[in-house]
Motif scaffolding. Sequence first.
Motif, PDB file in Angstrom:
ATOM      1  N   UNK A  82       0.811  -1.211   0.000  1.00  0.00           N
ATOM      2  CA  UNK A  82       0.000   0.000   0.000  1.00  0.00           C
ATOM      3  C   UNK A  82       0.848   1.266   0.000  1.00  0.00           C
ATOM      4  N   UNK A  83       2.025   1.279   0.639  1.00  0.00           N
ATOM      5  CA  UNK A  83       2.921   2.440   0.689  1.00  0.00           C
ATOM      6  C   UNK A  83       2.171   3.710   1.074  1.00  0.00           C
ATOM      7  N   UNK A  84       1.665   3.795   2.330  1.00  0.00           N
ATOM      8  CA  UNK A  84       0.906   4.984   2.741  1.00  0.00           C
ATOM      9  C   UNK A  84       1.768   6.242   2.768  1.00  0.00           C
ATOM     10  N   UNK A  85       1.133   7.382   2.496  1.00  0.00           N
ATOM     11  CA  UNK A  85       1.830   8.664   2.432  1.00  0.00           C
ATOM     12  C   UNK A  85       2.298   9.093   3.817  1.00  0.00           C
ATOM     13  N   UNK A  86       3.465   9.723   3.858  1.00  0.00           N
ATOM     14  CA  UNK A  86       4.057  10.242   5.093  1.00  0.00           C
ATOM     15  C   UNK A  86       4.495  11.675   4.833  1.00  0.00           C
ATOM     16  N   UNK A  87       4.177  12.569   5.742  1.00  0.00           N
ATOM     17  CA  UNK A  87       4.642  13.956   5.676  1.00  0.00           C
ATOM     18  C   UNK A  87       5.828  14.114   6.614  1.00  0.00           C
ATOM     19  N   UNK A  88       6.949  14.583   6.073  1.00  0.00           N
ATOM     20  CA  UNK A  88       8.158  14.811   6.866  1.00  0.00           C
ATOM     21  C   UNK A  88       8.204  16.295   7.228  1.00  0.00           C
ATOM     22  N   UNK A  89       8.007  16.590   8.492  1.00  0.00           N
ATOM     23  CA  UNK A  89       7.989  17.968   8.997  1.00  0.00           C
ATOM     24  C   UNK A  89       9.303  18.239   9.726  1.00  0.00           C
ATOM     25  N   UNK A  90      10.052  19.243   9.246  1.00  0.00           N
ATOM     26  CA  UNK A  90      11.337  19.605   9.839  1.00  0.00           C
ATOM     27  C   UNK A  90      11.222  21.009  10.406  1.00  0.00           C
ATOM     28  N   UNK A  91      11.455  21.150  11.706  1.00  0.00           N
ATOM     29  CA  UNK A  91      11.293  22.434  12.388  1.00  0.00           C
ATOM     30  C   UNK A  91      12.591  22.799  13.108  1.00  0.00           C
ATOM     31  N   UNK A  92      13.027  24.076  12.926  1.00  0.00           N
ATOM     32  CA  UNK A  92      14.198  24.607  13.620  1.00  0.00           C
ATOM     33  C   UNK A  92      13.736  25.700  14.571  1.00  0.00           C
ATOM     34  N   UNK A  93      14.238  25.644  15.796  1.00  0.00           N
ATOM     35  CA  UNK A  93      13.842  26.620  16.807  1.00  0.00           C
ATOM     36  C   UNK A  93      15.050  26.966  17.662  1.00  0.00           C
ATOM     37  N   UNK A  94      15.094  28.195  18.207  1.00  0.00           N
ATOM     38  CA  UNK A  94      16.179  28.534  19.140  1.00  0.00           C
ATOM     39  C   UNK A  94      16.041  27.732  20.428  1.00  0.00           C
ATOM     40  N   UNK A  95      17.142  27.515  21.082  1.00  0.00           N
ATOM     41  CA  UNK A  95      17.123  26.737  22.311  1.00  0.00           C
ATOM     42  C   UNK A  95      18.340  25.860  22.414  1.00  0.00           C
ATOM     43  N   UNK A  96      18.325  24.971  23.383  1.00  0.00           N
ATOM     44  CA  UNK A  96      19.439  24.063  23.588  1.00  0.00           C
ATOM     45  C   UNK A  96      19.578  23.164  22.362  1.00  0.00           C
ATOM     46  N   UNK A  97      20.766  23.121  21.715  1.00  0.00           N
ATOM     47  CA  UNK A  97      20.921  22.317  20.496  1.00  0.00           C
ATOM     48  C   UNK A  97      20.574  20.850  20.734  1.00  0.00           C
ATOM     49  N   UNK A  98      19.737  20.309  19.834  1.00  0.00           N
ATOM     50  CA  UNK A  98      19.338  18.902  19.916  1.00  0.00           C
ATOM     51  C   UNK A  98      18.771  18.489  18.570  1.00  0.00           C
ATOM     52  N   UNK A  99      18.619  17.197  18.398  1.00  0.00           N
ATOM     53  CA  UNK A  99      18.049  16.648  17.161  1.00  0.00           C
ATOM     54  C   UNK A  99      17.082  15.550  17.590  1.00  0.00           C
ATOM     55  N   UNK A 100      15.791  15.854  17.555  1.00  0.00           N
ATOM     56  CA  UNK A 100      14.750  14.932  18.000  1.00  0.00           C
ATOM     57  C   UNK A 100      13.949  14.455  16.797  1.00  0.00           C
ATOM     58  N   UNK A 101      13.758  13.147  16.704  1.00  0.00           N
ATOM     59  CA  UNK A 101      12.992  12.554  15.615  1.00  0.00           C
ATOM     60  C   UNK A 101      11.825  11.788  16.219  1.00  0.00           C
ATOM     61  N   UNK A 102      10.603  12.180  15.871  1.00  0.00           N
ATOM     62  CA  UNK A 102       9.399  11.576  16.437  1.00  0.00           C
ATOM     63  C   UNK A 102       8.502  11.079  15.312  1.00  0.00           C
TER      64      UNK A 102
END
Length: 500
Positions: free
Chosen positions: A15-35
């Motif tokens: 079926x290969x369902x559609x996925x939206x990849x949302x990438x957000x950059x914000x000020x703050x403590x540097x980190x890379x979170x993937x949810x």
Amino acid sequence: MSLALLHSRALAGLSAPAVTVEVHLAPGLPSFTLVGLADTEVKEARERVRAALTSCGLRFPHDRRITVNLAPADLPKEGARFDLPIAIGLLAASGQLEGVQLDQLEWAGELSLSGELRPVRGALAQALALRREGAPRALVLPEPSASEAAWVEGVQLHGARHLLDLVAALKEGPLPSLRAPAPEAAPAPALDLRDVRGQAGPKRALEVAAAGGHHLLLVGPPGTGKSMLAQRLPGLLPPLPFEAALESAALQSLVGRFRPEAFAQRAFRSPHHSASAVALVGGGSPPRPGEISLAHQGVLFLDELPEFNRQALEALREPLETGRIHIARATRSSEFPARFQLVAAMNPCPCGQLGNPLKACRCTPDQVARYQGRLSGPLLDRLDLLVEVPLLAPAELAAAPSGEGTAAVAARVADARARALHRQSCSNADLPPGTLHEHAPLAPAAATLLQQAATRLAWSARAQHRVQRVARTLADLAGRAELQVADVAEAIQFRRALPT
């Protein structure tokens, strides 16, 4: 722009369902979170993307709080296919790709640490899903995966070898497009039926199985040619229609086994008898297609049938009837097509010499009964042809004629299949029971013979219907519209009990 939205797809069966990849950059403590319900392979994209951008001389936003969301959040995501959309999303969100219409593109690809694009599984399934939904987007893939997806007509494709090439094309000009290759006819099979000397009866059964799409069990001592016969069945089958070939190739693509040179060829799968039930029918986490799905529109050959795990064999019963396998788990379920033709081979007893005129059998009746009892009645009930392959004496084998070649038999098979498709739009093996009286009419004497055989041999309704379908195939091979006594009698002979 601190937010970028890109389109991609997950893999959930075909079926290969559609996925939206949302990438957000914000000020703050540097980190890379993937949810977004990502598995370990997807979460490791953080390190691959970081290293790829740095190696390519592109700016990675080390001083920002990075959040990547793969929506919808309740859909499991697996594999490295989201590396490319995440990297492009970071470049767009950090202002390195301005004015690019990302919403007109769909992305998938794995990144190496140097920025090279590596192929991903399921490119064909993704292209088929994009065409099926009619989404007005082009597909961006690594070049090997794009060449694979190019078999799907009506989908605009772009391929790239390196991340820098893709970034330059996005900034300076149109992306390089790929055109679908012209479909080529599958090459002639290398295995010829003429190689099997003698064995006229089993060869006739193989022709009938090919003409009607029937399941076949070959029983005989070792060395009688059972495996040789099974290996020559794909050469007797007609070429696959283009859409059926696409579906078969998409299943191969899901496990990374698609070969362009084998496109439109009938699959031939021959798993070892130690294969588990999951290996045969599919499963795992996430669910992957098993051997029955990889043999879709082709042949599944099970040699040494009684040596297979009982649970694995019983798992074949439903797919043999429905042509699909539904894998249900606590958190997700997947469905794969599994319309395969089963050819099985077995020895008549543990030592294999039962019925051998040249060598005495060492097995007791109890041992023979236990060995044959490993195959359940319901499983045998779903097989159309049960054929004995006798052992020929050396002198008889040397004098036996080679018989007809694959090309001559395949021509008759193609004619019989064409008659069936013109009459009922499906193979004889797939005829629903309710339409047998319409498409497989019995002459009065033939109907009487079938009823007498069903009563004497204690057949179930399923077995009786299968014999009638085989008789329908025999009549098609002979060019008859109505089933005669000779057709029913031969079909009954093809459903002989196991030797004891």
